[in-house]
Scaffold this active site. Structure first.
Site, PDB file in Angstrom:
ATOM      1  CB  ALA A 207      16.917 -13.461  11.913  1.00  0.00           C
TER       2      ALA A 207
ATOM      3  CG  LEU B 224      13.595  -3.138  11.210  1.00  0.00           C
ATOM      4  CD1 LEU B 224      13.089  -2.243  12.327  1.00  0.00           C
ATOM      5  CD2 LEU B 224      14.768  -2.461  10.500  1.00  0.00           C
ATOM      6  N   GLY B 225      14.635  -7.933  10.799  1.00  0.00           N
ATOM      7  CA  GLY B 225      15.189  -9.204  11.278  1.00  0.00           C
ATOM      8  C   GLY B 225      14.485  -9.777  12.492  1.00  0.00           C
TER       9      GLY B 225
ATOM     10  CG  ASP C 180      17.623 -11.116   7.814  1.00  0.00           C
ATOM     11  OD1 ASP C 180      18.359 -10.513   7.019  1.00  0.00           O
ATOM     12  OD2 ASP C 180      16.376 -11.020   7.799  1.00  0.00           O
TER      13      ASP C 180
HETATM   14  C1  MEV Z   1      16.243  -9.763   4.170  1.00  0.00           C
HETATM   15  O1  MEV Z   1      16.608  -9.083   5.361  1.00  0.00           O
HETATM   16  C2  MEV Z   1      17.376  -9.734   3.203  1.00  0.00           C
HETATM   17  C3  MEV Z   1      17.088 -10.382   1.840  1.00  0.00           C
HETATM   18  O2  MEV Z   1      18.292 -10.217   1.080  1.00  0.00           O
HETATM   19  C4  MEV Z   1      16.726 -11.831   1.953  1.00  0.00           C
HETATM   20  C5  MEV Z   1      17.888 -12.708   2.378  1.00  0.00           C
HETATM   21  O3  MEV Z   1      19.038 -12.297   2.280  1.00  0.00           O
HETATM   22  O4  MEV Z   1      17.619 -13.855   2.786  1.00  0.00           O
HETATM   23  C6  MEV Z   1      15.983  -9.655   1.101  1.00  0.00           C
END
Ligand code: MEV
Length: 327
Positions: free
Chosen positions: A115, A111-112, A157
């Protein structure tokens, strides 16, 4: 004087993993806030997370001077690195800081959370020192650091929590901010299984090099799904979004980033009347999303819980990171 910065969390609706290889992803901010408070301190960096029961003090060079709680360094060092990088960029390297993080975003669940913490930290530090920082600069700072810490993330993210709303993201940039009248009605289910996104990104990178033809075929399908989903989102066609989510989930299974736990929750949601369901984020555990009609929402949520998932309550967040200074 202190600064308080608040970021939303995110769910990827379509295109996770494929976005790392250059595809489009559609990602939506959700209103689970990560709140970072920044205050000036003598000279070191003190980082505190009361929710996690963790605290740590770093010297300006990054040595651990004091630490409280299990694996405080592993969890909190990324925040130190973000803060140091931001101070260096603003020619304020000598400043000490007290950074307090409050968040209800489950960590390592797609869920980020990392980030959101990084973006809030950058934005809060800039605000404390009265520096105007554009969203683009906040995104770039958080993303460039994530690249150092985690290898090859796409940046989706960081972009989602910086800008908020619903975005189409590709190759390091937001391609469109989708203005939608009614956001899709989602139920988010958490398997409770923590996993490392980096590990699964690495697994997909291996497939890209070892089976390039197979990967390209699947990625081309994923891109087509994303393009159709963008149109469906703009037109509010929830039924089509649901079936596209189901198709996207099949592709994620083909590249090996799903898991039995995720599939258990996805199947339960579909059987309870969801229009479609898929994993969201890095996969391997973490969270899934289901799209439902309003009248099925509680039935779908109940089925996910029955299957062992935890519901993450959340709604669409139109705004990205925001920060302010307080006396
Ligand atoms: C992670 O939320 C999303 C992924 O595509 C990794 C990224 O985009 O860096 C799995």
């Amino acid at each position: 004087m202190r600064a308080v910065a608040v970021s939303p969390a995110k769910v990827i609706l379509f295109g996770e993993h494929f976005v790392v290889g250059g595809n489009t992803a559609l990602s939506m901010a959700i209103d689970l806030p990560t709140i970072v408070t920044i205050e000036e301190a003598e000279k070191n960096a003190h980082i505190i997370s009361n929710d996690l029961g963790l605290g740590i003090t770093f010297s300006p060079q990054g040595e651990v001077l004091e630490s409280v709680g299990l694996n405080a360094e592993g969890t909190l060092r990324p925040i130190f690195e973000v803060a140091k990088h931001t101070l260096d960029q603003m020619d304020q390297s000598r400043r000490g800081l007290k950074i307090t993080v409050r968040s209800n975003v489950p960590i390592g669940m797609g869920l980020g959370s990392s980030a959101a913490t990084a973006v809030s930290t950058v934005s809060g530090i800039a605000t404390l020192f009265g520096k105007e920082m554009s969203r683009e600069a906040i995104f770039e700072a958080a993303y460039s650091l994530e690249r150092i810490v985690h290898g090859h993330p796409s940046g989706v993210d960081q972009a989602t929590v910086t800008y908020g709303g619903l975005i189409a993201y590709r190759a390091g940039r937001i391609r469109a901010k989708l203005e939608i009248t009614s956001p899709p009605l989602l139920v988010i289910g958490n398997t409770g299984m923590m996993r490392s996104t980096g590990k699964f990104v690495g697994k997909v990178a291996k497939m890209r090099t070892e089976e390039p033809d197979e990967y390209s075929r699947i990625a081309a399908d994923a891109q087509r799904i994303c393009e159709r989903a963008m149109k469906a989102l703009r037109e509010g066609d929830q039924a089509l979004l649901g079936s596209l989510m189901n198709e996207n989930q099949k592709l994620l299974e083909l590249i090996g980033v799903s898991s039995p736990e995720l599939e258990g929750l996805i199947t339960a949601a579909r059987s309870a009347g969801a229009l479609g369901a898929k994993l969201t984020g890095g996969g391997g555990g973490g969270c899934m999303i289901a799209i439902t009609k309003p009248e099925y929402r509680s039935k779908v949520a109940g089925a996910i819980e029955q299957a062992g998932g935890r519901i993450v309550p959340s709604a669409f967040a139109p705004h990205g990171v925001r920060s302010s200074r307080e006396e």
